[in-house]
Scaffold this motif. Structure first.
Motif, PDB file in Angstrom:
ATOM      1  N   GLN A  47       0.993  -1.155   0.192  1.00  0.00           N
ATOM      2  CA  GLN A  47      -0.025  -0.025   0.022  1.00  0.00           C
ATOM      3  C   GLN A  47       0.796   1.299  -0.137  1.00  0.00           C
ATOM      4  O   GLN A  47       1.067   1.980   1.007  1.00  0.00           O
ATOM      5  N   ASP A  96       4.028   6.538   3.288  1.00  0.00           N
ATOM      6  CA  ASP A  96       3.817   5.635   2.089  1.00  0.00           C
ATOM      7  C   ASP A  96       4.552   5.909   0.849  1.00  0.00           C
ATOM      8  O   ASP A  96       4.353   5.166  -0.235  1.00  0.00           O
ATOM      9  N   HIS A 214      -3.472   8.957  -5.403  1.00  0.00           N
ATOM     10  CA  HIS A 214      -3.702   8.450  -4.249  1.00  0.00           C
ATOM     11  C   HIS A 214      -4.462   6.951  -4.027  1.00  0.00           C
ATOM     12  O   HIS A 214      -5.638   6.574  -3.674  1.00  0.00           O
ATOM     13  N   HIS A 215      -3.763   6.060  -4.852  1.00  0.00           N
ATOM     14  CA  HIS A 215      -3.902   4.344  -4.756  1.00  0.00           C
ATOM     15  C   HIS A 215      -5.419   4.175  -5.140  1.00  0.00           C
ATOM     16  O   HIS A 215      -5.797   3.332  -4.680  1.00  0.00           O
ATOM     17  N   ASP A 243      -6.183  -1.444   4.632  1.00  0.00           N
ATOM     18  CA  ASP A 243      -7.349  -1.028   5.703  1.00  0.00           C
ATOM     19  C   ASP A 243      -8.205   0.131   5.049  1.00  0.00           C
ATOM     20  O   ASP A 243      -9.193   0.433   5.674  1.00  0.00           O
ATOM     21  N   TYR A 244      -8.053   0.526   4.081  1.00  0.00           N
ATOM     22  CA  TYR A 244      -8.867   1.841   3.653  1.00  0.00           C
ATOM     23  C   TYR A 244      -9.655   1.668   2.362  1.00  0.00           C
ATOM     24  O   TYR A 244     -10.184   2.644   1.952  1.00  0.00           O
ATOM     25  N   HIS A 246      -8.913   0.883  -0.724  1.00  0.00           N
ATOM     26  CA  HIS A 246      -8.333   1.042  -1.761  1.00  0.00           C
ATOM     27  C   HIS A 246      -8.365   0.110  -2.692  1.00  0.00           C
ATOM     28  O   HIS A 246      -7.794  -0.958  -2.314  1.00  0.00           O
TER      29      HIS A 246
ATOM     30  N   ASP B   9       0.535  10.664  10.786  1.00  0.00           N
ATOM     31  CA  ASP B   9       1.243  10.654   9.480  1.00  0.00           C
ATOM     32  C   ASP B   9       0.067  11.341   8.572  1.00  0.00           C
ATOM     33  O   ASP B   9       0.476  12.164   7.524  1.00  0.00           O
ATOM     34  N   ARG B  10      -1.231  10.458   8.308  1.00  0.00           N
ATOM     35  CA  ARG B  10      -2.062  11.004   7.502  1.00  0.00           C
ATOM     36  C   ARG B  10      -3.359  10.298   7.840  1.00  0.00           C
ATOM     37  O   ARG B  10      -3.322   9.411   8.754  1.00  0.00           O
ATOM     38  N   GLU B  12      -6.724   8.389   6.195  1.00  0.00           N
ATOM     39  CA  GLU B  12      -7.088   7.347   5.003  1.00  0.00           C
ATOM     40  C   GLU B  12      -8.616   7.162   5.392  1.00  0.00           C
ATOM     41  O   GLU B  12      -8.928   6.164   6.164  1.00  0.00           O
ATOM     42  N   MET B  15      -9.793   6.090   9.069  1.00  0.00           N
ATOM     43  CA  MET B  15      -8.671   5.616   9.713  1.00  0.00           C
ATOM     44  C   MET B  15      -7.306   6.575   9.667  1.00  0.00           C
ATOM     45  O   MET B  15      -7.176   7.539   8.914  1.00  0.00           O
TER      46      MET B  15
END
Lengths: 286, 74
Positions: A47, A96, A214-215, A243-244, A246, B9-10, B12, B15
């Motif tokens: 990821q 990432d 953005h994936h 986990d997102y 994507h 950090d970010r 998403e 999350m």
């Protein structure tokens, strides 16, 4: 006397064998390091993003995966014959994208470093800046609209076009690289706002391949932007069972509607586009 | 036991991807963090989680100074 002659003969045989082995040893690295005419490799780093562009004797790396995959990335680059990176691009300072950049800078010869004018508070970001300075390098912030050469390929920086955004993703350095009849658009994690700005700026966006922003998140890759890019292929750099969620279903639907063939690193592994003799060849390796 | 301190950090979606001091990452539900938490905040993961504003400001100043020292001077 006989023993002396025998000794001389054995030494001569040894020298001859060494010479043969030496020739083979010299031939192997040159075979491995024969630079590709033009090649873009979307490395499977889970990821995260890590993209290698190779053109003649120049290699560029866009993003460097996560902290976790940094050693594996350096190994992958070495296996692709990379010794020196003419430039490394940290599209924006999320882990990432820049997680492995300090390790890459530490372990490889580096020419230029490009990053946007924005900071992160993480140790990961601090490590990258320290690695740059430890190597006696500096970082450059490219201006949108400016051009660069990557071997015989022509590149243009397309973003960011503003000084301030609410989202760190939108500061992503966006670049388009053209080689012969083929063009590649690397979006980083840029979302709708930078997409609108690029459309408004009137840049040439049409590209054979787009690295979806953005994936494959629904926050990027608008239908309006896709209409201008008109990609034949869309690469989504994404981790399996992330986990997102994507890539998001909306983005996949927009890419399908735009007629793009979708290539995902979670399904295909490392994805390679090679241009040879005016033809584009696609390869995958999982 | 001392509460773990992380840096966001970010985000998403729902999350928050946080950096632990050893550079490993931790994905946490955003709902478990203070509602005004932003990317870059230093967060102490106690009960409840709280933002360390002084540490956040210090890290931000250090990062900006770091970038200034790293950028090419024309």
């Amino acid at each position: 006397m006989k023993r002396t002659w025998l000794g001389i003969i054995l030494i001569l045989i040894g020298l001859a064998a060494g010479l043969v082995c030496g020739c083979q040893g010299a031939a192997q690295p040159s075979a491995v390091s024969t630079p590709p005419e033009f090649q873009v490799t979307f490395l499977d780093v889970g990821q995260a993003d890590a993209i290698l562009i190779q053109c003649q004797d120049q290699d560029w790396l866009i993003d460097a995966g996560t902290n976790d995959t940094s050693q594996a990335l350096v190994k992958s680059l070495a296996s692709l014959g990379v010794v020196r990176l003419e430039a490394v691009v940290g599209t924006h300072p999320h882990e990432d994208h820049i997680g492995g950049l300090d390790t890459v800078i530490d372990k490889m010869q580096i020419g230029q470093v490009y990053m946007p004018q924005v900071t992160s508070n993480t140790h990961t970001y601090e490590d990258v800046l320290k690695a740059i300075r430890s190597k006696g390098l500096t970082a450059s912030v490219p201006a949108a609209g400016s051009t660069f050469k990557l071997g015989n390929a022509d590149g243009t920086w397309l973003g960011p076009n503003s000084l301030h955004y609410d989202e760190l993703n939108d500061y992503s350095l966006v670049m388009r690289v053209v080689y012969g009849n083929f063009s590649f658009l690397f979006m980083g994690d840029a979302g709708y706002i930078p997409e609108k700005e690029m459309l408004a700026a009137g840049y040439t966006l049409q590209s054979t391949v787009i690295k979806s922003g953005h994936h494959g998140s629904s926050s990027a890759t608008s239908a309006e932007f896709l209409k201008a890019v008109c990609p034949k292929y869309a690469v989504i750099s994404v981790g399996q069972d992330n986990d997102y969620g994507h890539p998001h279903a909306e983005t996949l639907a927009r890419l399908q509607a735009a007629g793009a063939e979708i290539l995902r690193t979670d399904l295909k592994g490392t994805i390679t586009f090679k241009v040879e003799g005016g033809e584009l060849k696609l390869g995958t390796q999982k | 036991m001392k509460d773990l301190t992380v840096i966001i950090d970010r985000f998403e979606g729902e999350m928050a991807v946080c950096e632990k001091p050893d550079r490993t990452m931790l994905s946490l539900p955003r709902a478990g963090l203070p509602p005004d938490a932003r990317e870059g905040d230093v967060v102490i993961l106690g009960r409840p989680a709280r933002i360390d504003r002084a540490a956040t400001a210090a890290r931000q100043r250090a990062a900006e100074d770091n970038l200034r020292r790293t950028l090419k001077r024309d």
